[in-house]
Design a protein around this motif. Structure first.
Motif, PDB file in Angstrom:
ATOM      1  N   ALA A 150       0.839  -1.205   0.000  1.00  7.40           N
ATOM      2  CA  ALA A 150       0.000   0.000   0.000  1.00  7.40           C
ATOM      3  C   ALA A 150       0.869   1.249   0.000  1.00  7.40           C
ATOM      4  O   ALA A 150       0.587   2.226  -0.714  1.00  7.40           O
ATOM      5  CB  ALA A 150      -0.936  -0.008   1.209  1.00  7.40           C
ATOM      6  N   THR A 151       1.951   1.211   0.766  1.00  4.74           N
ATOM      7  CA  THR A 151       2.876   2.337   0.818  1.00  4.74           C
ATOM      8  C   THR A 151       3.576   2.510  -0.519  1.00  4.74           C
ATOM      9  O   THR A 151       3.689   3.620  -1.038  1.00  4.74           O
ATOM     10  CB  THR A 151       3.914   2.131   1.936  1.00  4.74           C
ATOM     11  N   LEU A 152       4.023   1.412  -1.094  1.00  2.45           N
ATOM     12  CA  LEU A 152       4.684   1.456  -2.390  1.00  2.45           C
ATOM     13  C   LEU A 152       3.759   2.041  -3.450  1.00  2.45           C
ATOM     14  O   LEU A 152       4.159   2.910  -4.238  1.00  2.45           O
ATOM     15  CB  LEU A 152       5.135   0.040  -2.786  1.00  2.45           C
ATOM     16  N   LEU A 153       2.521   1.605  -3.462  1.00  2.72           N
ATOM     17  CA  LEU A 153       1.541   2.126  -4.420  1.00  2.72           C
ATOM     18  C   LEU A 153       1.296   3.614  -4.205  1.00  2.72           C
ATOM     19  O   LEU A 153       1.269   4.395  -5.168  1.00  2.72           O
ATOM     20  CB  LEU A 153       0.228   1.343  -4.309  1.00  2.72           C
ATOM     21  N   ALA A 154       1.149   4.042  -2.957  1.00  2.73           N
ATOM     22  CA  ALA A 154       0.922   5.462  -2.663  1.00  2.73           C
ATOM     23  C   ALA A 154       2.126   6.308  -3.085  1.00  2.73           C
ATOM     24  O   ALA A 154       1.964   7.387  -3.669  1.00  2.73           O
ATOM     25  CB  ALA A 154       0.622   5.657  -1.179  1.00  2.73           C
ATOM     26  N   GLU A 155       3.332   5.828  -2.793  1.00  4.69           N
ATOM     27  CA  GLU A 155       4.533   6.569  -3.179  1.00  4.69           C
ATOM     28  C   GLU A 155       4.664   6.652  -4.701  1.00  4.69           C
ATOM     29  O   GLU A 155       4.999   7.706  -5.243  1.00  4.69           O
ATOM     30  CB  GLU A 155       5.791   5.922  -2.581  1.00  4.69           C
ATOM     31  N   PHE A 156       4.386   5.541  -5.393  1.00  9.48           N
ATOM     32  CA  PHE A 156       4.490   5.564  -6.852  1.00  9.48           C
ATOM     33  C   PHE A 156       3.424   6.467  -7.451  1.00  9.48           C
ATOM     34  O   PHE A 156       3.690   7.219  -8.390  1.00  9.48           O
ATOM     35  CB  PHE A 156       4.384   4.147  -7.436  1.00  9.48           C
ATOM     36  N   ASP A 157       2.219   6.416  -6.894  1.00 10.08           N
ATOM     37  CA  ASP A 157       1.139   7.264  -7.393  1.00 10.08           C
ATOM     38  C   ASP A 157       1.498   8.738  -7.217  1.00 10.08           C
ATOM     39  O   ASP A 157       1.250   9.554  -8.102  1.00 10.08           O
ATOM     40  CB  ASP A 157      -0.167   6.920  -6.669  1.00 10.08           C
ATOM     41  N   ALA A 158       2.084   9.094  -6.077  1.00  8.35           N
ATOM     42  CA  ALA A 158       2.509  10.483  -5.851  1.00  8.35           C
ATOM     43  C   ALA A 158       3.595  10.868  -6.850  1.00  8.35           C
ATOM     44  O   ALA A 158       3.581  11.977  -7.401  1.00  8.35           O
ATOM     45  CB  ALA A 158       3.002  10.653  -4.418  1.00  8.35           C
ATOM     46  N   TYR A 159       4.528   9.964  -7.097  1.00  5.17           N
ATOM     47  CA  TYR A 159       5.603  10.237  -8.063  1.00  5.17           C
ATOM     48  C   TYR A 159       5.036  10.429  -9.467  1.00  5.17           C
ATOM     49  O   TYR A 159       5.292  11.436 -10.122  1.00  5.17           O
ATOM     50  CB  TYR A 159       6.635   9.096  -8.064  1.00  5.17           C
ATOM     51  N   ILE A 160       4.267   9.466  -9.936  1.00 11.55           N
ATOM     52  CA  ILE A 160       3.795   9.489 -11.326  1.00 11.55           C
ATOM     53  C   ILE A 160       2.770  10.603 -11.557  1.00 11.55           C
ATOM     54  O   ILE A 160       2.598  11.081 -12.680  1.00 11.55           O
ATOM     55  CB  ILE A 160       3.253   8.102 -11.761  1.00 11.55           C
ATOM     56  N   GLY A 161       2.119  11.054 -10.487  1.00 15.31           N
ATOM     57  CA  GLY A 161       1.159  12.150 -10.601  1.00 15.31           C
ATOM     58  C   GLY A 161       1.801  13.523 -10.636  1.00 15.31           C
ATOM     59  O   GLY A 161       1.141  14.521 -10.908  1.00 15.31           O
ATOM     60  N   ASP A 162       3.089  13.594 -10.373  1.00 13.67           N
ATOM     61  CA  ASP A 162       3.817  14.858 -10.387  1.00 13.67           C
ATOM     62  C   ASP A 162       4.175  15.201 -11.841  1.00 13.67           C
ATOM     63  O   ASP A 162       4.699  14.355 -12.573  1.00 13.67           O
ATOM     64  CB  ASP A 162       5.087  14.710  -9.547  1.00 13.67           C
ATOM     65  N   ASP A 163       3.922  16.430 -12.250  1.00 14.25           N
ATOM     66  CA  ASP A 163       4.222  16.855 -13.627  1.00 14.25           C
ATOM     67  C   ASP A 163       5.703  16.728 -13.968  1.00 14.25           C
ATOM     68  O   ASP A 163       6.061  16.633 -15.140  1.00 14.25           O
ATOM     69  CB  ASP A 163       3.782  18.310 -13.841  1.00 14.25           C
ATOM     70  N   ARG A 164       6.569  16.707 -12.961  1.00 15.76           N
ATOM     71  CA  ARG A 164       8.013  16.592 -13.209  1.00 15.76           C
ATOM     72  C   ARG A 164       8.475  15.145 -13.371  1.00 15.76           C
ATOM     73  O   ARG A 164       9.639  14.894 -13.672  1.00 15.76           O
ATOM     74  CB  ARG A 164       8.790  17.240 -12.069  1.00 15.76           C
ATOM     75  N   ALA A 165       7.578  14.190 -13.163  1.00 19.37           N
ATOM     76  CA  ALA A 165       7.955  12.772 -13.247  1.00 19.37           C
ATOM     77  C   ALA A 165       8.420  12.431 -14.658  1.00 19.37           C
ATOM     78  O   ALA A 165       7.783  12.788 -15.644  1.00 19.37           O
ATOM     79  CB  ALA A 165       6.776  11.888 -12.853  1.00 19.37           C
ATOM     80  N   ASP A 166       9.536  11.748 -14.725  1.00 17.11           N
ATOM     81  CA  ASP A 166      10.072  11.277 -15.999  1.00 17.11           C
ATOM     82  C   ASP A 166      10.637   9.876 -15.772  1.00 17.11           C
ATOM     83  O   ASP A 166      11.827   9.719 -15.467  1.00 17.11           O
ATOM     84  CB  ASP A 166      11.148  12.225 -16.516  1.00 17.11           C
ATOM     85  N   PRO A 167       9.782   8.853 -15.887  1.00 14.63           N
ATOM     86  CA  PRO A 167      10.229   7.492 -15.573  1.00 14.63           C
ATOM     87  C   PRO A 167      11.461   7.030 -16.355  1.00 14.63           C
ATOM     88  O   PRO A 167      12.266   6.272 -15.822  1.00 14.63           O
ATOM     89  CB  PRO A 167       9.008   6.634 -15.914  1.00 14.63           C
ATOM     90  N   VAL A 168      11.634   7.505 -17.583  1.00 12.97           N
ATOM     91  CA  VAL A 168      12.803   7.091 -18.361  1.00 12.97           C
ATOM     92  C   VAL A 168      14.065   7.729 -17.791  1.00 12.97           C
ATOM     93  O   VAL A 168      15.034   7.039 -17.472  1.00 12.97           O
ATOM     94  CB  VAL A 168      12.620   7.427 -19.860  1.00 12.97           C
ATOM     95  N   ASP A 169      14.060   9.048 -17.629  1.00 12.12           N
ATOM     96  CA  ASP A 169      15.237   9.733 -17.089  1.00 12.12           C
ATOM     97  C   ASP A 169      15.518   9.335 -15.642  1.00 12.12           C
ATOM     98  O   ASP A 169      16.660   9.304 -15.214  1.00 12.12           O
ATOM     99  CB  ASP A 169      15.073  11.248 -17.163  1.00 12.12           C
ATOM    100  N   ASP A 170      14.453   9.037 -14.895  1.00  8.96           N
ATOM    101  CA  ASP A 170      14.611   8.663 -13.488  1.00  8.96           C
ATOM    102  C   ASP A 170      14.979   7.192 -13.300  1.00  8.96           C
ATOM    103  O   ASP A 170      15.137   6.733 -12.170  1.00  8.96           O
ATOM    104  CB  ASP A 170      13.332   8.966 -12.713  1.00  8.96           C
ATOM    105  N   LEU A 171      15.107   6.471 -14.410  1.00  8.92           N
ATOM    106  CA  LEU A 171      15.489   5.052 -14.387  1.00  8.92           C
ATOM    107  C   LEU A 171      14.546   4.207 -13.525  1.00  8.92           C
ATOM    108  O   LEU A 171      14.974   3.316 -12.789  1.00  8.92           O
ATOM    109  CB  LEU A 171      16.937   4.875 -13.931  1.00  8.92           C
TER     110      LEU A 171
END
Length: 178
Positions: free
Chosen positions: A99-120
Motif C-alpha cells: 500500500a505504501t509502495l503504491l501510494a509513493e508511486f502514485d505520488a511520483y507518477i502524478g507529479d508533472d516533473r515525473a520522468d520514468p525514463v530519465d529517473d530510471l
C-alpha cells in the motif's frame, strides 16, 4: 503500540521514508510532502511515531504561539524484527508495504516533473532457482550493495529513490521440487 503495529500503516511508512537520509522535518513540512494526506492525519501519525520512539525531537521553537518541533528518524527503531512475527503478521507487513509502495508511486507518477525514463524507474520480477547457500550469497550481496547508501544525506544533486526488494519462495506444489 508495538513496532509491528506502529510501522504497518501506509501513512506512517511514508513518513518514515520522508525522514530517511538523516533529514530533519517539522510536521508542517511532512504534511507538505504528503499533500494527498490530510494535515490532521499527518500530525496524528507523527505523534504516534514520536511516542513510539521512531521519531525523536531535535529541537523546538515558538511559532505564532504554538510550539513547532523538528523531528529526526531513529533508524534503529524503524524496523521490525522478522524473526518474531507470525505468518499473519507477515501478511500485514506485506500489505502495508505494498500500500505504501503504491501510494509513493502514485505520488511520483502524478507529479508533472515525473520522468520514468530519465529517473530510471524499474519494476522487474525474476524467478530464481537457488539452493540455501546461493540464497544466502544473494542476500549477502544485496545487503553489501545497498547498506553503504543507507546513511547518504539529502544533498543537492541527490534524488531520493524508494528501493523495495521483495524476496520469498514460490510455492508451486510438490512437482516444483522434481
Amino acid at each position: 503500540m508495538d513496532s509491528l503495529e506502529l510501522l504497518t500503516h501506509p501513512v506512517r511508512l511514508r513518513i518514515v521514508h520522508a525522514m530517511s537520509g538523516g533529514r530533519i522535518h517539522t510536521t508542517a513540512q511532512l504534511s507538505a510532502m504528503l499533500p494527498e494526506v490530510s494535515k490532521a492525519t499527518v500530525y496524528r501519525h507523527v505523534d504516534l511515531l514520536a511516542s513510539g520512539g521512531v521519531l525523536e525531537v531535535v529541537d523546538e521553537r515558538r511559532v505564532r504561539g504554538a510550539v513547532e518541533r523538528r523531528y529526526r528518524l531513529r533508524r534503529e527503531r524503524a524496523s521490525i524484527d522478522g524473526t518474531t512475527v507470525t505468518p499473519t503478521d507477515h501478511r500485514q507487513i506485506f500489505v502495508a508495504a505494498m500500500a505504501t509502495l503504491l501510494a509513493e508511486f502514485d505520488a511520483y507518477i502524478g507529479d508533472d516533473r515525473a520522468d520514468p525514463v530519465d529517473d530510471l524507474v524499474g519494476y522487474r520480477q525474476h524467478s530464481l532457482w537457488l539452493d540455501p547457500d546461493e540464497l544466502a550469497q544473494l542476500i549477502t550481496g544485496l545487503r553489501a550493495a545497498i547498506a553503504p547508501h543507507f546513511d547518504n544525506a539529502a544533498t543537492p544533486g541527490r534524488s531520493e529513490y524508494l528501493l523495495s526488494p521483495i524476496l520469498f519462495p514460490l510455492n508451486r506444489g510438490p512437482e516444483a521440487t522434481a
